[in-house]
Motif scaffolding. Structure first.
Motif, PDB file in Angstrom:
ATOM      1  N   ALA A 135     -38.960   5.827  41.416  1.00  0.00           N
ATOM      2  CA  ALA A 135     -38.495   6.121  42.775  1.00  0.00           C
ATOM      3  C   ALA A 135     -39.264   5.350  43.837  1.00  0.00           C
ATOM      4  CB  ALA A 135     -38.616   7.622  43.053  1.00  0.00           C
ATOM      5  N   GLN A 136     -40.374   4.734  43.442  1.00  0.00           N
ATOM      6  CA  GLN A 136     -41.184   3.984  44.398  1.00  0.00           C
ATOM      7  C   GLN A 136     -40.564   2.607  44.641  1.00  0.00           C
ATOM      8  OE1 GLN A 136     -43.423   5.867  45.834  1.00  0.00           O
ATOM      9  NE2 GLN A 136     -42.755   7.375  44.321  1.00  0.00           N
ATOM     10  N   PRO A 137     -40.768   2.049  45.830  1.00  0.00           N
ATOM     11  CA  PRO A 137     -40.208   0.721  46.122  1.00  0.00           C
ATOM     12  C   PRO A 137     -40.828  -0.368  45.249  1.00  0.00           C
ATOM     13  CG  PRO A 137     -41.581   1.501  47.937  1.00  0.00           C
ATOM     14  CD  PRO A 137     -41.501   2.618  46.945  1.00  0.00           C
ATOM     15  N   ARG A 138     -40.107  -1.447  45.100  1.00  0.00           N
ATOM     16  CA  ARG A 138     -40.579  -2.578  44.308  1.00  0.00           C
ATOM     17  C   ARG A 138     -41.921  -3.064  44.852  1.00  0.00           C
ATOM     18  NH1 ARG A 138     -36.278  -6.997  43.346  1.00  0.00           N
ATOM     19  NH2 ARG A 138     -35.822  -5.657  41.603  1.00  0.00           N
ATOM     20  N   GLY A 139     -42.853  -3.325  43.940  1.00  0.00           N
ATOM     21  CA  GLY A 139     -44.163  -3.805  44.334  1.00  0.00           C
ATOM     22  C   GLY A 139     -45.165  -2.701  44.630  1.00  0.00           C
ATOM     23  N   HIS A 140     -44.753  -1.441  44.545  1.00  0.00           N
ATOM     24  CA  HIS A 140     -45.659  -0.319  44.799  1.00  0.00           C
ATOM     25  C   HIS A 140     -46.735  -0.290  43.710  1.00  0.00           C
ATOM     26  CE1 HIS A 140     -46.912   3.924  45.193  1.00  0.00           C
ATOM     27  NE2 HIS A 140     -46.477   3.804  46.439  1.00  0.00           N
ATOM     28  N   TRP A 141     -47.939   0.114  44.064  1.00  0.00           N
ATOM     29  CA  TRP A 141     -49.060   0.108  43.129  1.00  0.00           C
ATOM     30  C   TRP A 141     -48.830   0.990  41.912  1.00  0.00           C
ATOM     31  CZ3 TRP A 141     -51.283   4.801  42.191  1.00  0.00           C
ATOM     32  CH2 TRP A 141     -51.103   5.801  43.143  1.00  0.00           C
ATOM     33  N   LEU A 142     -47.972   1.995  42.017  1.00  0.00           N
ATOM     34  CA  LEU A 142     -47.744   2.918  40.909  1.00  0.00           C
ATOM     35  C   LEU A 142     -47.024   2.238  39.740  1.00  0.00           C
ATOM     36  CD1 LEU A 142     -48.308   5.888  40.309  1.00  0.00           C
ATOM     37  CD2 LEU A 142     -46.034   6.424  41.136  1.00  0.00           C
ATOM     38  N   HIS A 143     -46.235   1.198  40.010  1.00  0.00           N
ATOM     39  CA  HIS A 143     -45.501   0.516  38.945  1.00  0.00           C
ATOM     40  C   HIS A 143     -46.437  -0.101  37.907  1.00  0.00           C
ATOM     41  CE1 HIS A 143     -41.427   0.980  40.415  1.00  0.00           C
ATOM     42  NE2 HIS A 143     -41.873   0.729  41.631  1.00  0.00           N
ATOM     43  N   ALA A 144     -47.537  -0.657  38.336  1.00  0.00           N
ATOM     44  CA  ALA A 144     -48.504  -1.240  37.407  1.00  0.00           C
ATOM     45  C   ALA A 144     -49.529  -0.219  36.942  1.00  0.00           C
ATOM     46  CB  ALA A 144     -49.222  -2.412  38.066  1.00  0.00           C
ATOM     47  N   SER A 145     -49.792   0.770  37.752  1.00  0.00           N
ATOM     48  CA  SER A 145     -50.855   1.727  37.472  1.00  0.00           C
ATOM     49  C   SER A 145     -50.528   2.664  36.306  1.00  0.00           C
ATOM     50  CB  SER A 145     -51.146   2.536  38.734  1.00  0.00           C
ATOM     51  OG  SER A 145     -52.162   3.457  38.502  1.00  0.00           O
ATOM     52  N   LEU A 146     -49.336   3.240  36.287  1.00  0.00           N
ATOM     53  CA  LEU A 146     -49.020   4.207  35.229  1.00  0.00           C
ATOM     54  C   LEU A 146     -49.049   3.596  33.834  1.00  0.00           C
ATOM     55  CD1 LEU A 146     -46.330   6.741  36.469  1.00  0.00           C
ATOM     56  CD2 LEU A 146     -48.747   7.087  36.077  1.00  0.00           C
ATOM     57  N   PRO A 147     -48.434   2.433  33.608  1.00  0.00           N
ATOM     58  CA  PRO A 147     -48.555   1.845  32.268  1.00  0.00           C
ATOM     59  C   PRO A 147     -50.003   1.523  31.885  1.00  0.00           C
ATOM     60  CG  PRO A 147     -46.732   0.829  33.442  1.00  0.00           C
ATOM     61  CD  PRO A 147     -47.469   1.693  34.430  1.00  0.00           C
ATOM     62  N   PHE A 148     -50.797   1.068  32.857  1.00  0.00           N
ATOM     63  CA  PHE A 148     -52.202   0.780  32.575  1.00  0.00           C
ATOM     64  C   PHE A 148     -52.919   2.041  32.101  1.00  0.00           C
ATOM     65  CE2 PHE A 148     -56.582   1.102  34.015  1.00  0.00           C
ATOM     66  CZ  PHE A 148     -57.159   0.047  33.328  1.00  0.00           C
ATOM     67  N   TRP A 149     -52.759   3.137  32.838  1.00  0.00           N
ATOM     68  CA  TRP A 149     -53.461   4.366  32.481  1.00  0.00           C
ATOM     69  C   TRP A 149     -52.937   4.979  31.188  1.00  0.00           C
ATOM     70  CZ3 TRP A 149     -58.077   5.137  33.987  1.00  0.00           C
ATOM     71  CH2 TRP A 149     -58.495   4.645  35.210  1.00  0.00           C
ATOM     72  N   SER A 150     -51.664   4.790  30.887  1.00  0.00           N
ATOM     73  CA  SER A 150     -51.128   5.246  29.593  1.00  0.00           C
ATOM     74  C   SER A 150     -51.811   4.506  28.453  1.00  0.00           C
ATOM     75  CB  SER A 150     -49.625   5.007  29.496  1.00  0.00           C
ATOM     76  OG  SER A 150     -48.924   5.866  30.320  1.00  0.00           O
ATOM     77  N   ASN A 151     -51.874   3.182  28.568  1.00  0.00           N
ATOM     78  CA  ASN A 151     -52.522   2.378  27.531  1.00  0.00           C
ATOM     79  C   ASN A 151     -53.992   2.725  27.399  1.00  0.00           C
ATOM     80  OD1 ASN A 151     -50.125   1.069  26.989  1.00  0.00           O
ATOM     81  ND2 ASN A 151     -50.577  -0.624  28.384  1.00  0.00           N
ATOM     82  N   PHE A 152     -54.650   2.942  28.524  1.00  0.00           N
ATOM     83  CA  PHE A 152     -56.061   3.305  28.501  1.00  0.00           C
ATOM     84  C   PHE A 152     -56.266   4.641  27.786  1.00  0.00           C
ATOM     85  CE2 PHE A 152     -59.700   5.519  30.427  1.00  0.00           C
ATOM     86  CZ  PHE A 152     -60.712   4.619  30.117  1.00  0.00           C
ATOM     87  N   ALA A 153     -55.457   5.650  28.127  1.00  0.00           N
ATOM     88  CA  ALA A 153     -55.596   6.974  27.508  1.00  0.00           C
ATOM     89  C   ALA A 153     -55.333   6.908  26.012  1.00  0.00           C
ATOM     90  CB  ALA A 153     -54.644   7.966  28.171  1.00  0.00           C
ATOM     91  N   LEU A 154     -54.333   6.132  25.617  1.00  0.00           N
ATOM     92  CA  LEU A 154     -54.033   6.003  24.188  1.00  0.00           C
ATOM     93  C   LEU A 154     -55.146   5.267  23.443  1.00  0.00           C
ATOM     94  CD1 LEU A 154     -50.226   5.229  24.363  1.00  0.00           C
ATOM     95  CD2 LEU A 154     -51.314   7.342  23.561  1.00  0.00           C
TER      96      LEU A 154
END
Length: 147
Positions: A110-129
């Motif tokens: 739901a966030q606009p293109r280029g929003h920091w959340l687009h890159a952040s969530l996949p990063f934190w998922s990979n980190f947690a895993l």
């Protein structure tokens, strides 16, 4: 006399519309929608009524509607605190909570293109895993690994 619902700004209304459509798309409704435009684009394309509900909602079974309503309520709540969303997403990743992960993805999209959340969530998922996998490897080795 009950208080009327607070009036939403145009930006808040657009975000809420996007959350509604993303929730429908997360549970796969546009693929089975009777409107060919929704099936073709794999997106909900028809918003109707004064409350701006997607037209696909009338085609949901009671169980699917209950799931939709739970996901949408959680997405609305999480969309107000994006930094808290990251913490909840990491916990859901570690716990394997599919519903919470779906809510995170609904809000992210739901966030606009280029929003920091687009890159952040996949990063934190990979980190947690990766942290979880490392801990499991250490348990298997009895903590005697030379890393």
């Amino acid at each position: 006399m009950p208080n009327p619902a607070p009036k939403q700004t145009a930006a808040e209304q657009r975000q809420d519309d996007t959350l509604r459509r993303n929730t429908l798309e997360m549970i796969g409704i546009p693929l089975g929608c009777p409107y060919s435009a929704c099936r073709r684009h794999r997106r909900c394309g028809f918003v109707t009524g004064a409350d701006r509900t997607p037209a696909c909602l009338v085609h949901l079974s009671p169980e699917a509607r209950a799931l939709h309503d739970r996901l949408l309520a959680a997405a609305r709540k999480r969309a107000t605190d994006l930094h808290g969303l990251i913490t909840a997403h990491v916990r859901a990743t570690v716990a394997g909570d599919v519903q919470a992960l779906a809510v995170s993805e609904i809000v992210r999209l739901a966030q606009p293109r280029g929003h920091w959340l687009h890159a952040s969530l996949p990063f934190w998922s990979n980190f947690a895993l990766s942290v979880q996998a490392r801990r499991q490897d250490q348990k298997k080795d009895g903590g005697n690994s030379n890393v």
